[in-house]
Design an enzyme around this catalytic site. Structure first.
Site, PDB file in Angstrom:
ATOM      1  N   GLU A 182      45.587  49.619  32.076  1.00 44.86           N
ATOM      2  CA  GLU A 182      45.214  50.274  33.340  1.00 44.86           C
ATOM      3  C   GLU A 182      43.808  50.868  33.251  1.00 44.86           C
ATOM      4  O   GLU A 182      43.075  50.872  34.246  1.00 44.86           O
ATOM      5  CB  GLU A 182      46.245  51.341  33.736  1.00 44.86           C
ATOM      6  CG  GLU A 182      47.683  50.814  33.915  1.00 44.86           C
ATOM      7  CD  GLU A 182      47.822  49.642  34.889  1.00 44.86           C
ATOM      8  OE1 GLU A 182      47.012  49.527  35.821  1.00 44.86           O
ATOM      9  OE2 GLU A 182      48.749  48.817  34.693  1.00 44.86           O
ATOM     10  N   HIS A 220      41.404  48.239  34.216  1.00 45.81           N
ATOM     11  CA  HIS A 220      41.296  48.110  35.681  1.00 45.81           C
ATOM     12  C   HIS A 220      40.421  49.234  36.243  1.00 45.81           C
ATOM     13  O   HIS A 220      39.569  49.020  37.102  1.00 45.81           O
ATOM     14  CB  HIS A 220      42.675  48.202  36.332  1.00 45.81           C
ATOM     15  CG  HIS A 220      43.498  46.953  36.227  1.00 45.81           C
ATOM     16  ND1 HIS A 220      43.052  45.733  36.645  1.00 45.81           N
ATOM     17  CD2 HIS A 220      44.770  46.746  35.759  1.00 45.81           C
ATOM     18  CE1 HIS A 220      44.008  44.808  36.451  1.00 45.81           C
ATOM     19  NE2 HIS A 220      45.050  45.401  35.906  1.00 45.81           N
ATOM     20  N   GLU A 263      42.190  41.280  36.684  1.00 44.15           N
ATOM     21  CA  GLU A 263      43.112  41.126  35.556  1.00 44.15           C
ATOM     22  C   GLU A 263      42.344  40.764  34.279  1.00 44.15           C
ATOM     23  O   GLU A 263      42.751  41.136  33.179  1.00 44.15           O
ATOM     24  CB  GLU A 263      44.145  40.051  35.913  1.00 44.15           C
ATOM     25  CG  GLU A 263      45.490  40.165  35.233  1.00 44.15           C
ATOM     26  CD  GLU A 263      46.178  41.520  35.359  1.00 44.15           C
ATOM     27  OE1 GLU A 263      45.923  42.264  36.332  1.00 44.15           O
ATOM     28  OE2 GLU A 263      46.970  41.843  34.457  1.00 44.15           O
TER      29      GLU A 263
HETATM   30 ZN    ZN Z   1      46.945  44.435  35.529  1.00 40.77          ZN
END
Ligand code: ZN
Length: 499
Positions: A262, A265, A293
């Site tokens: 995370e 991201h 991703e």
């Molecule tokens: Zn992801």
């Protein structure tokens, strides 16, 4: 900049503000909201979503776009912005209202039916809903582009520029090497997972997560870490990108890698800044799902599961683990977190088998849309695909074709993004390694900043100013090529398993 662009930016920013307000409400719902608050919260969210939709379909946007598209003197950033806004505007305006309502209703019924069916291991009760969602998605595709094949249109929604043929081309190559690498690993003695069953308190795991966020360069003045049932990242503003994780007391690597994933991201979102004049617009959003991703996987797998990274950071984590980690050493820890085991559940899959789970879904959903597979035959086709790709198959549907929520929501064409993310990540990493000398040595010395800086300059900053295809071409000098991922996997796993 043309005056029409300036006005478009103004309208777009107002939409972004409303969308971010909605994100605050959703974030709160997943983290801190008391359970009884759900009813009014749903009304609040519905109101905000309605408002955001109104702002997105404003006819003035259509007029401005038409005016700008007629000009031949747009600068490159303006041109990219018009492309992005046209795509968003068409998506919001091309569906008749009756269709939107019908779709929302069917999707919500289908999701409820899926949850029941999964619980009762009863595919037959879900089948009519799946049929309906496929039908509605054919219609959806025909509104967007009646001339193209429906599955191509759906894929393009998630990965701009991709088609069934372009995805199949890279997936067929990936399939053959993944199956080969898995075969070689299966022929070697299995590694013991020394992390399994170690009891690590939640607050210790939280400290490890915070340590790693700092290491990665995730600025806490612009983000937060909280807990939710399913880890996620959400953007509430240009300087407010938050993540969540979850703590399993008998398996601490779960929270550790969720946090790194995370954070990857979040670092992407926080780094987007294509042009000062376009802050707060949709040009300042991620290039695609798969590129997003790629950023989480690069940090989680390529760096976060590397020996080099843990050479520097294992002692700090071992100190935080205290007694719980006394039987772990650097090598056994790195081996444990890189174990490859074919499993039935995609979300639990390792780096090598993950792509095979995705390929199975891609092949099945494209067959459903091409008319080569009937809904009633999905469970058996699922088992056949798993036997072929992974060498195992679930006797029940609960751990087979009913495991993912995506199809019940009508998100056909979404799955490929997950595996494309791994391919992009490996290709970006290969380029980064060639450009930044001795990067592994620097990572082993505790210096990850050079990686973040490279990603910022080459990927994050650009936002949507390039399409995913243009981005990979510009950054790496070639189109998406699955060979990078193959090289990475063979080099890493032949070392770990000794084949
Ligand atoms: Zn992801």
């Amino acid at each position: 900049m043309h005056k029409e662009t300036a006005r478009l930016i103004e309208l777009d920013r107002a939409h972004t503000l409303v969308a971010h307000i909605g994100a605050v409400l959703s974030w709160d719902q997943e983290t801190y909201m008391p359970p009884r608050a759900i009813e009014e919260r749903s009304d609040q969210l519905a109101l905000i979503e309605g408002l955001a939709h109104q702002k997105a379909v404003d006819p003035e946007i259509g007029e401005l776009l038409a005016a700008l598209e007629a000009k031949d003197d747009l600068d490159p950033v303006e041109k990219a912005y018009v492309r992005v806004m046209r795509r968003e505007y068409d998506r919001e305006t091309k569906f008749p209202e009756a269709f939107v309502t019908e779709y929302a209703k069917a999707a919500s019924m289908s999701q409820a039916a899926w949850a029941e069916a999964r619980k009762n291991n009863d595919f037959a009760s879900f089948a009519p809903h799946l049929e309906r969602m496929i039908q509605l998605n054919r219609e959806k595709a025909s509104y967007l582009n009646p001339l193209a094949r429906p599955y191509d249109v759906l894929l393009d929604l998630f990965e701009p520029g991709s088609t069934r043929a372009s995805v199949a081309k890279v997936f067929n190559v990936m399939k053959s090497y993944l199956v080969d690498i898995l075969g070689r690993i299966n022929a070697c003695p299995q590694i013991e997972d020394k992390c399994h069953g170690l009891r690590v308190d939640r607050d210790v795991q939280e400290k490890i997560s915070r340590y790693l966020m700092k290491v990665l360069g995730y600025d806490r003045a612009r983000g937060r870490l909280d807990v939710s049932a399913h880890p996620f990242t959400t953007t509430l503003g240009a300087d407010d990108v938050r993540i969540t994780t979850r703590y399993l007391e008998d398996y601490f690597p779960s929270s550790l890698f969720s946090t790194i994933h995370e954070s990857g991201h979040a670092l992407y979102e926080l780094g987007i800044d294509p042009h000062p004049e376009y802050r707060g617009t949709r040009l300042a959003e991620a290039a695609s799902m798969a590129v997003h991703e790629s950023q989480s996987r690069l940090w989680e797998n390529i760096i976060g599961r590397s020996h080099a990274f843990w050479e520097h950071h294992f002692p700090a984590v071992a100190a935080l683990l205290g007694e719980a980690g006394e039987n772990l050493d650097l090598d056994s820890f790195v081996a444990s977190i890189n174990r490859v085991v074919p499993s039935l559940i995609r979300t639990e899959a390792d780096e090598v088998t993950y792509g095979l789970h995705v390929i199975a879904r891609f092949e099945l959903e494209s067959a459903l849309f091409e008319g080569n597979l009937k809904v009633q035959d999905v469970p058996e086709a699922w088992r056949a695909a798993y036997r072929e790709l992974l060498g195992i198959a679930s006797p029940d549907d609960r751990n087979g074709c009913l495991q993912d929520v995506h199809w019940s929501m009508g998100a056909f064409g979404y799955f490929p993004s997950y595996a494309l993310g791994n391919l992009y990540a490996a290709q970006f990493w290969g380029t980064l390694r060639a450009q930044l000398q001795v990067v592994e040595t620097r990572i082993a010395a505790g210096e990850t900043r050079c990686v973040l800086d490279w990603l910022r300059t080459n990927i994050h900053q650009r936002g949507q100013s390039l399409t995913p295809g243009e981005l990979v071409e510009t950054v790496t000098g070639s189109a998406l090529d699955p060979v990078w991922f193959e090289r990475y996997l063979r080099e890493k796993y032949s070392r770990i398993y000794g084949f």
